[in-house]
Scaffold this motif. Structure first.
Motif, PDB file in Angstrom:
ATOM      1  N   TYR A  42       2.744 -15.078  25.853  1.00 40.48           N
ATOM      2  CA  TYR A  42       3.751 -15.695  25.416  1.00 40.48           C
ATOM      3  C   TYR A  42       3.739 -17.101  25.743  1.00 40.48           C
ATOM      4  CZ  TYR A  42       8.410 -17.523  24.340  1.00 40.48           C
ATOM      5  OH  TYR A  42       9.657 -18.325  23.785  1.00 40.48           O
ATOM      6  N   ALA A  43       3.833 -18.097  25.104  1.00 40.22           N
ATOM      7  CA  ALA A  43       3.475 -19.339  25.219  1.00 40.22           C
ATOM      8  C   ALA A  43       4.740 -20.274  25.099  1.00 40.22           C
ATOM      9  CB  ALA A  43       2.077 -19.993  24.157  1.00 40.22           C
ATOM     10  N   GLY A  44       5.810 -19.900  24.536  1.00 41.69           N
ATOM     11  CA  GLY A  44       6.770 -20.629  24.081  1.00 41.69           C
ATOM     12  C   GLY A  44       7.937 -21.003  25.298  1.00 41.69           C
ATOM     13  N   ALA A  45       8.813 -21.587  25.060  1.00 44.67           N
ATOM     14  CA  ALA A  45       9.973 -21.898  25.986  1.00 44.67           C
ATOM     15  C   ALA A  45      10.417 -20.704  26.279  1.00 44.67           C
ATOM     16  CB  ALA A  45      10.724 -23.115  25.541  1.00 44.67           C
ATOM     17  N   MET A  46      10.824 -20.518  27.630  1.00 43.77           N
ATOM     18  CA  MET A  46      11.563 -19.382  28.044  1.00 43.77           C
ATOM     19  C   MET A  46      12.751 -19.261  27.682  1.00 43.77           C
ATOM     20  SD  MET A  46       9.448 -17.297  29.695  1.00 43.77           S
ATOM     21  CE  MET A  46      10.747 -16.351  30.404  1.00 43.77           C
ATOM     22  N   ARG A  47      13.632 -20.431  27.178  1.00 43.94           N
ATOM     23  CA  ARG A  47      14.893 -20.517  26.544  1.00 43.94           C
ATOM     24  C   ARG A  47      14.861 -19.529  25.239  1.00 43.94           C
ATOM     25  NH1 ARG A  47      18.682 -23.541  28.998  1.00 43.94           N
ATOM     26  NH2 ARG A  47      17.999 -25.268  30.179  1.00 43.94           N
ATOM     27  N   THR A  48      13.779 -19.618  24.639  1.00 42.24           N
ATOM     28  CA  THR A  48      13.688 -18.873  23.341  1.00 42.24           C
ATOM     29  C   THR A  48      12.775 -17.607  23.416  1.00 42.24           C
ATOM     30  OG1 THR A  48      11.841 -20.314  22.892  1.00 42.24           O
ATOM     31  CG2 THR A  48      14.264 -20.769  22.250  1.00 42.24           C
ATOM     32  N   PHE A  49      12.504 -17.068  24.496  1.00 45.06           N
ATOM     33  CA  PHE A  49      11.699 -15.652  24.747  1.00 45.06           C
ATOM     34  C   PHE A  49      12.370 -14.557  24.029  1.00 45.06           C
ATOM     35  CE2 PHE A  49      10.807 -11.952  27.438  1.00 45.06           C
ATOM     36  CZ  PHE A  49       9.173 -11.844  27.178  1.00 45.06           C
ATOM     37  N   PRO A  50      11.750 -14.167  23.159  1.00 41.08           N
ATOM     38  CA  PRO A  50      12.405 -12.794  22.341  1.00 41.08           C
ATOM     39  C   PRO A  50      12.666 -11.723  23.239  1.00 41.08           C
ATOM     40  CG  PRO A  50      10.425 -13.794  21.299  1.00 41.08           C
ATOM     41  CD  PRO A  50      10.278 -14.210  22.536  1.00 41.08           C
TER      42      PRO A  50
END
Length: 180
Positions: A42-50
């Protein structure tokens, strides 16, 4: 409870996004740390972790890989406790708690041989669990759950004593993780 039920309970307890500066785990979402999410690609922001990725991680890393599913086939309440402890402290720690308890409860190796305390649930640990349950029955499962919870509580106290910043978490750990 099924693994789906256990995962839902953990996600409900862990909540959404948290980034407490006192928590060495750093940013988390759904209880999954940023480090674990990154290790899984996962490379995105943790606020938007699915959420669905969190569910997959819980199933794979905290249920199947440590072989808590094999424990569940024998002792479902114990497996549920190991899963919850493993989520909070790491699956190897939870497995080590089980091994320690099994060694202490084998009546001087009369019921089954001592096993290595390596944290890995393998054939020897499962054989020891089978031996314990054959000797102690359903009531034995409840005793093992209590033993794992006792070891978990002792570790929480150790964590708070050795790192004063952890004291802010101790009450919640004991209230929400022991016997829940």
């Amino acid at each position: 409870m099924t693994i789906d039920d256990l995962i839902e309970a953990v996600i409900a307890r862990e909540g959404g996004y948290v980034d407490d500066p006192a928590d060495r785990g750093g940013a988390t979402r759904w209880g999954i740390t940023e480090k674990v999410a990154r290790q899984r690609g996962y490379a995105g922001a943790m606020r938007t972790f699915p959420r669905d990725e969190a569910v997959a991680i819980y199933r794979r890393l905290y249920w199947l890989r440590p072989r808590f599913d094999a424990v569940a086939a024998r002792a479902p309440a114990l497996a549920a406790e190991l899963f919850d402890t493993g989520v909070n402290m790491g699956p190897a720690v939870a497995g080590g708690f089980l091994q320690r308890a099994l060694n202490a409860l084998n009546r001087g190796a009369r019921d089954y041989p001592d096993i290595a305390r390596d944290g890995a649930i393998g054939p020897a640990t499962l054989a020891a669990l089978d031996g314990f349950l054959a000797r102690r029955g359903a009531a034995g499962e409840a005793v093992l759950v209590k033993a794992v919870e006792a070891l978990q509580g002792a570790r929480y106290l150790d964590l708070a004593e050795t790192r004063p910043a952890n004291e802010v978490f101790l009450y919640g750990w004991l209230a929400n993780r022991i016997g829940s």
